[in-house]
Design an enzyme around this catalytic site. Sequence first.
Site, PDB file in Angstrom:
ATOM      1  N   TYR A 142       0.802  -1.161  -0.091  1.00  0.00           N
ATOM      2  CA  TYR A 142       0.031   0.141   0.079  1.00  0.00           C
ATOM      3  C   TYR A 142       0.958   1.374  -0.194  1.00  0.00           C
ATOM      4  O   TYR A 142       0.278   2.315  -0.422  1.00  0.00           O
ATOM      5  CB  TYR A 142      -0.830   0.142   1.169  1.00  0.00           C
ATOM      6  CG  TYR A 142      -1.960  -1.098   1.222  1.00  0.00           C
ATOM      7  CD1 TYR A 142      -1.656  -2.484   1.166  1.00  0.00           C
ATOM      8  CD2 TYR A 142      -3.208  -0.710   1.017  1.00  0.00           C
ATOM      9  CE1 TYR A 142      -2.634  -3.265   1.196  1.00  0.00           C
ATOM     10  CE2 TYR A 142      -4.375  -1.599   0.946  1.00  0.00           C
ATOM     11  CZ  TYR A 142      -3.938  -2.876   1.195  1.00  0.00           C
ATOM     12  OH  TYR A 142      -4.907  -4.120   0.878  1.00  0.00           O
ATOM     13  N   LYS A 189       3.731 -15.275   3.627  1.00  0.00           N
ATOM     14  CA  LYS A 189       4.085 -15.852   2.514  1.00  0.00           C
ATOM     15  C   LYS A 189       5.540 -15.861   2.332  1.00  0.00           C
ATOM     16  O   LYS A 189       6.082 -15.801   1.375  1.00  0.00           O
ATOM     17  CB  LYS A 189       3.240 -15.375   1.265  1.00  0.00           C
ATOM     18  CG  LYS A 189       3.303 -16.262  -0.024  1.00  0.00           C
ATOM     19  CD  LYS A 189       2.485 -17.046   0.117  1.00  0.00           C
ATOM     20  CE  LYS A 189       2.589 -17.815  -1.218  1.00  0.00           C
ATOM     21  NZ  LYS A 189       1.685 -19.082  -1.026  1.00  0.00           N
ATOM     22  N   ASP A 221      -2.134 -18.771   2.043  1.00  0.00           N
ATOM     23  CA  ASP A 221      -3.114 -19.378   1.499  1.00  0.00           C
ATOM     24  C   ASP A 221      -3.859 -20.520   2.322  1.00  0.00           C
ATOM     25  O   ASP A 221      -4.979 -20.541   2.304  1.00  0.00           O
ATOM     26  CB  ASP A 221      -2.587 -20.229   0.250  1.00  0.00           C
ATOM     27  CG  ASP A 221      -1.105 -20.388   0.281  1.00  0.00           C
ATOM     28  OD1 ASP A 221      -0.382 -20.202   1.501  1.00  0.00           O
ATOM     29  OD2 ASP A 221      -0.388 -21.221  -0.572  1.00  0.00           O
ATOM     30  N   ASP A 245      -6.073  -7.278   5.113  1.00  0.00           N
ATOM     31  CA  ASP A 245      -6.976  -6.635   4.345  1.00  0.00           C
ATOM     32  C   ASP A 245      -7.825  -7.730   3.944  1.00  0.00           C
ATOM     33  O   ASP A 245      -9.219  -7.813   4.237  1.00  0.00           O
ATOM     34  CB  ASP A 245      -6.729  -5.726   3.222  1.00  0.00           C
ATOM     35  CG  ASP A 245      -7.641  -4.702   2.776  1.00  0.00           C
ATOM     36  OD1 ASP A 245      -8.823  -4.866   3.327  1.00  0.00           O
ATOM     37  OD2 ASP A 245      -7.292  -3.880   1.823  1.00  0.00           O
ATOM     38  N   ASP A 249     -11.723  -9.289   5.798  1.00  0.00           N
ATOM     39  CA  ASP A 249     -13.109  -9.297   5.087  1.00  0.00           C
ATOM     40  C   ASP A 249     -13.709 -10.658   4.947  1.00  0.00           C
ATOM     41  O   ASP A 249     -14.643 -10.856   5.021  1.00  0.00           O
ATOM     42  CB  ASP A 249     -12.976  -8.703   3.675  1.00  0.00           C
ATOM     43  CG  ASP A 249     -13.226  -7.238   3.771  1.00  0.00           C
ATOM     44  OD1 ASP A 249     -13.085  -6.525   4.766  1.00  0.00           O
ATOM     45  OD2 ASP A 249     -13.678  -6.620   2.693  1.00  0.00           O
TER      46      ASP A 249
END
Length: 368
Positions: A142, A189, A221, A245, A249
């Site tokens: 970001y 990751k 994942d 993020d 959600d």
Amino acid sequence: MKKHILVIPGDGIGAEVTVWGRKALEQIALKFDHDFSFDTAQMGHEAIENCGNPLPDETLDKAKLSDAILFGAVGHIKYDLDPSLTVRPEQGLLKIRKELGLFANLRPILVFDELLGASSLKPEILKGTDILFFRELTGDVYFGEKQLSADRNTASDLMIYHRYEIERIAVKAFEAARNRRGKVCSVDKANVLESSRLWREVIQEVALRYPDVQTQHLFIDNAAMQLIRDPKQFDVILTGNLFGDILTDEASQIAGSMGMLASASVGDKMGFFEPIHGSAHDIAGKNIANPFASVLSAALLLNIGFGLKKEADILTNTISDLLKEGYRTLDISTPETLAKNILGTSEMGELIIDKLKELFPKPYDHVT
Ligand code: NAD
């Protein structure tokens, strides 16, 4: 307790729901004789329309003078439909987080028993879920360098983390785990990304300082899969900006609706409290948005922002009581919900305030 709270309602349903978070805080102040003063400010699309800037200087100045901020949401359909617009509502949000040094986003995922049927997941998988997310907020793709080639055929966003950024949020997450069930799951990751390998290294170092906390590492994942396979296995989940993020959600569906979840963004000094949802153009202006997330944001403001846990619990319990009595907004209604119990935003908001007034036998006439 004397505190100054800045209210930034923002756009769309942000403005429709934030009024109820503020009114709930006013009721709590009366009951407990706290001296809460309030101010309001603009941000997002409304601010762009009025002064060409998604975060006007006046808003930032007011924010810096406040003890906590109660925020709604920013966003407008015109920016979603036109990615080429360069002045955008969400820039206000990213800038205020950066300016106020809000580096950790805390998102509790609590499942109210009455809403087990409102989720797309099976009730027996959800029941008893209680997760606290720590999402890093000021680093990652970001904020890394962004590039677009002159021919517009190649673009990149740099995924970047500094050691200090990882360490400071890790400390907050491990501290929180100590006061919960003593487990931290760090998500990265690290099998592919260099920034994730640094993330994992720093988490492992911080974990050594907390031998009483059980530490686990999952790849993003796998974490995304485990979260809906068996959410009860998690206590504190600690992750970076991008993975957080997406995961948070996903986790919102565990609670049944975006309209049920609040979050706190904190740094070393002050906190910023908001529902996890956006400005929801599809339902804005229809008086059907769920105001619970704003009231739960007010509860987080009391608990995390001011250390007033008893007061915060009153707000959470009021929502739980209304759910037990069968009251619902449209987003959390189930086939069993009686039509007469499905309320609009303002009707549900009034009911919350009425409940709080009933709890507190004091004169309220001067609260509007
Ligand atoms: P959204 O969270 O606004 O809405 C997603 C879905 O959830 C919609 O169907 C909406 O109707 C529903 N929903 C959200 N809150 C609800 C509530 N309180 N009660 C009932 N239903 C609710 O996400 P989106 O549609 O992807 O984005 C809409 C706008 O919001 C965009 O402009 C986006 O940029 C902005 N946005 C802002 C923030 C923020 O200010 N923090 C966060 C996310 C999105």
